[in-house]
Scaffold this motif. Structure first.
Motif, PDB file in Angstrom:
ATOM      1  N   LEU A 106       0.809  -1.158  -0.058  1.00 46.03           N
ATOM      2  CA  LEU A 106      -0.076  -0.097   0.056  1.00 46.03           C
ATOM      3  C   LEU A 106       0.857   1.356  -0.099  1.00 46.03           C
ATOM      4  CD1 LEU A 106      -2.839   1.450   0.104  1.00 46.03           C
ATOM      5  CD2 LEU A 106      -2.816   1.150   2.834  1.00 46.03           C
ATOM      6  N   ALA A 107       2.244   1.478   0.761  1.00 43.13           N
ATOM      7  CA  ALA A 107       2.884   2.485   0.958  1.00 43.13           C
ATOM      8  C   ALA A 107       3.499   2.682  -0.502  1.00 43.13           C
ATOM      9  CB  ALA A 107       3.875   2.285   1.954  1.00 43.13           C
TER      10      ALA A 107
ATOM     11  N   VAL B 219      -3.518  11.089   4.108  1.00 39.95           N
ATOM     12  CA  VAL B 219      -4.481  10.260   3.357  1.00 39.95           C
ATOM     13  C   VAL B 219      -4.802   9.400   4.587  1.00 39.95           C
ATOM     14  CG1 VAL B 219      -2.625   8.799   2.425  1.00 39.95           C
ATOM     15  CG2 VAL B 219      -4.951   9.214   1.221  1.00 39.95           C
ATOM     16  N   ALA B 220      -6.140   9.081   4.302  1.00 36.78           N
ATOM     17  CA  ALA B 220      -6.836   7.830   5.018  1.00 36.78           C
ATOM     18  C   ALA B 220      -6.946   6.760   3.856  1.00 36.78           C
ATOM     19  CB  ALA B 220      -7.829   8.186   5.875  1.00 36.78           C
TER      20      ALA B 220
ATOM     21  N   LYS C 158      -2.232   3.599   9.587  1.00 40.60           N
ATOM     22  CA  LYS C 158      -0.926   4.184   8.823  1.00 40.60           C
ATOM     23  C   LYS C 158       0.339   3.374   9.198  1.00 40.60           C
ATOM     24  CE  LYS C 158      -2.553   9.155   8.492  1.00 40.60           C
ATOM     25  NZ  LYS C 158      -3.226   8.533   7.548  1.00 40.60           N
ATOM     26  N   ALA C 159       0.341   2.622  10.540  1.00 43.49           N
ATOM     27  CA  ALA C 159       1.627   1.960  10.712  1.00 43.49           C
ATOM     28  C   ALA C 159       1.652   0.557   9.836  1.00 43.49           C
ATOM     29  CB  ALA C 159       1.542   1.656  12.135  1.00 43.49           C
ATOM     30  N   ASP C 160       0.641   0.296   9.053  1.00 44.38           N
ATOM     31  CA  ASP C 160       0.576  -0.912   8.505  1.00 44.38           C
ATOM     32  C   ASP C 160       0.650  -0.697   6.871  1.00 44.38           C
ATOM     33  OD1 ASP C 160       0.046  -2.268  10.899  1.00 44.38           O
ATOM     34  OD2 ASP C 160      -2.016  -2.606  10.597  1.00 44.38           O
TER      35      ASP C 160
ATOM     36  N   VAL D 299      -8.893   8.629   0.803  1.00 40.76           N
ATOM     37  CA  VAL D 299      -9.377  10.198   1.226  1.00 40.76           C
ATOM     38  C   VAL D 299      -8.080  10.983   1.606  1.00 40.76           C
ATOM     39  CG1 VAL D 299     -10.959  11.565   2.677  1.00 40.76           C
ATOM     40  CG2 VAL D 299     -11.522   9.394   2.008  1.00 40.76           C
ATOM     41  N   ARG D 300      -8.071  12.129   0.826  1.00 45.70           N
ATOM     42  CA  ARG D 300      -6.941  13.022   1.314  1.00 45.70           C
ATOM     43  C   ARG D 300      -7.388  14.207   1.936  1.00 45.70           C
ATOM     44  NH1 ARG D 300      -3.432  14.831  -3.861  1.00 45.70           N
ATOM     45  NH2 ARG D 300      -4.296  12.952  -4.656  1.00 45.70           N
ATOM     46  N   PHE D 301      -6.634  14.633   2.969  1.00 46.52           N
ATOM     47  CA  PHE D 301      -7.027  15.653   3.937  1.00 46.52           C
ATOM     48  C   PHE D 301      -6.286  16.974   3.202  1.00 46.52           C
ATOM     49  CE2 PHE D 301      -6.434  12.021   6.424  1.00 46.52           C
ATOM     50  CZ  PHE D 301      -7.478  11.876   7.044  1.00 46.52           C
ATOM     51  N   VAL D 302      -7.209  17.795   3.303  1.00 44.81           N
ATOM     52  CA  VAL D 302      -6.931  18.992   2.851  1.00 44.81           C
ATOM     53  C   VAL D 302      -7.240  20.321   3.722  1.00 44.81           C
ATOM     54  CG1 VAL D 302      -7.502  20.815   0.723  1.00 44.81           C
ATOM     55  CG2 VAL D 302      -7.774  18.607   0.232  1.00 44.81           C
TER      56      VAL D 302
END
Length: 64
Positions: free
Chosen positions: A16-17, A30-31, A41-43, A58-61
């Protein structure tokens, strides 16, 4: 694989990363939901994407 409702072909195995980096997403901003579950996020480095996966990104803006 389906990402935000669109079909995406995985050309090679990716975490995923690695996928997020290739698409120029900032992992801090991003979520990700994978197959109906939020991915911590750690995974992101551990999650190996599969052709049958369904991702919602979902991108945080910021703004004001």
């Amino acid at each position: 694989m389906r990402v935000n409702g669109e079909e995406v072909c995985l050309e090679k195995p990716l975490t995923l990363a690695a996928y997020l980096a290739a698409k120029q997403f900032d992992c801090r901003m991003v979520a990700v939901e994978r197959n109906g579950e939020i991915v911590p996020k750690a995974d992101y480095e551990k999650v190996a994407l599969q052709e049958e996966d369904i991702l919602e990104l979902v991108r945080f803006v910021g703004g004001g």
